[in-house]
Design a protein around this motif. Sequence first.
Motif, PDB file in Angstrom:
ATOM      1  N   ALA A 103    -106.444 -36.662  14.002  1.00 45.36           N
ATOM      2  CA  ALA A 103    -106.830 -36.208  15.341  1.00 45.36           C
ATOM      3  C   ALA A 103    -106.498 -37.259  16.399  1.00 45.36           C
ATOM      4  N   ARG A 158    -115.945 -32.063  17.665  1.00 53.45           N
ATOM      5  CA  ARG A 158    -114.716 -31.261  17.605  1.00 53.45           C
ATOM      6  C   ARG A 158    -113.507 -32.167  17.724  1.00 53.45           C
ATOM      7  N   ASP A 159    -112.456 -31.814  17.013  1.00 50.86           N
ATOM      8  CA  ASP A 159    -111.226 -32.604  17.104  1.00 50.86           C
ATOM      9  C   ASP A 159    -110.015 -31.690  17.206  1.00 50.86           C
ATOM     10  N   ASN A 160    -108.898 -32.291  17.541  1.00 48.14           N
ATOM     11  CA  ASN A 160    -107.640 -31.543  17.667  1.00 48.14           C
ATOM     12  C   ASN A 160    -106.683 -31.866  16.523  1.00 48.14           C
ATOM     13  N   GLY A 167    -107.501 -28.015  14.351  1.00 48.07           N
ATOM     14  CA  GLY A 167    -108.682 -28.845  14.529  1.00 48.07           C
ATOM     15  C   GLY A 167    -109.862 -28.404  13.685  1.00 48.07           C
ATOM     16  N   ILE A 216    -115.989 -38.584  12.512  1.00 48.40           N
ATOM     17  CA  ILE A 216    -114.891 -39.295  13.173  1.00 48.40           C
ATOM     18  C   ILE A 216    -113.922 -39.845  12.139  1.00 48.40           C
ATOM     19  N   GLU A 246    -107.770 -36.582  19.586  1.00 49.32           N
ATOM     20  CA  GLU A 246    -108.896 -36.414  20.509  1.00 49.32           C
ATOM     21  C   GLU A 246    -110.109 -35.915  19.726  1.00 49.32           C
ATOM     22  N   ILE A 247    -111.260 -36.525  20.004  1.00 48.01           N
ATOM     23  CA  ILE A 247    -112.510 -36.124  19.370  1.00 48.01           C
ATOM     24  C   ILE A 247    -113.548 -35.992  20.468  1.00 48.01           C
ATOM     25  N   ALA A 264    -111.875 -36.997  10.800  1.00 44.95           N
ATOM     26  CA  ALA A 264    -110.935 -36.488  11.801  1.00 44.95           C
ATOM     27  C   ALA A 264    -109.716 -37.390  11.923  1.00 44.95           C
TER      28      ALA A 264
END
Length: 93
Positions: A19, A38-40, A80, A10, A21-22, A13
């Motif tokens: 990012a 996963r992240d964007n 991402g 986190i 969104e995670i 990211a």
Amino acid sequence: HLYRIIQESIRNAVTHGRAGEIIIIVQSNGDDFDLSIRDNGTGFDSENTREGIGIRIMRLRSSRLEAGFGITSPYEAGRGTCVRCSREKQKIW
């Protein structure tokens, strides 16, 4: 160890990938587990990016859990990142 892997993912990211969104998914079955974060964010070029201390520590934590570890930018730089840590008998790393 999983908590700290999630925490570092986190932080990376947000700090490095910017990012918005995670998504964290944890699945378990007995002693086996599969974790994905996963992240964007901006992603990265895994071929030309130096691995920092945070990723090395996540690898160490995974090995302590006798789990596989992988980190990728699944599509291309700018799309991402996905961090996976898994200890499932059917998965080969």
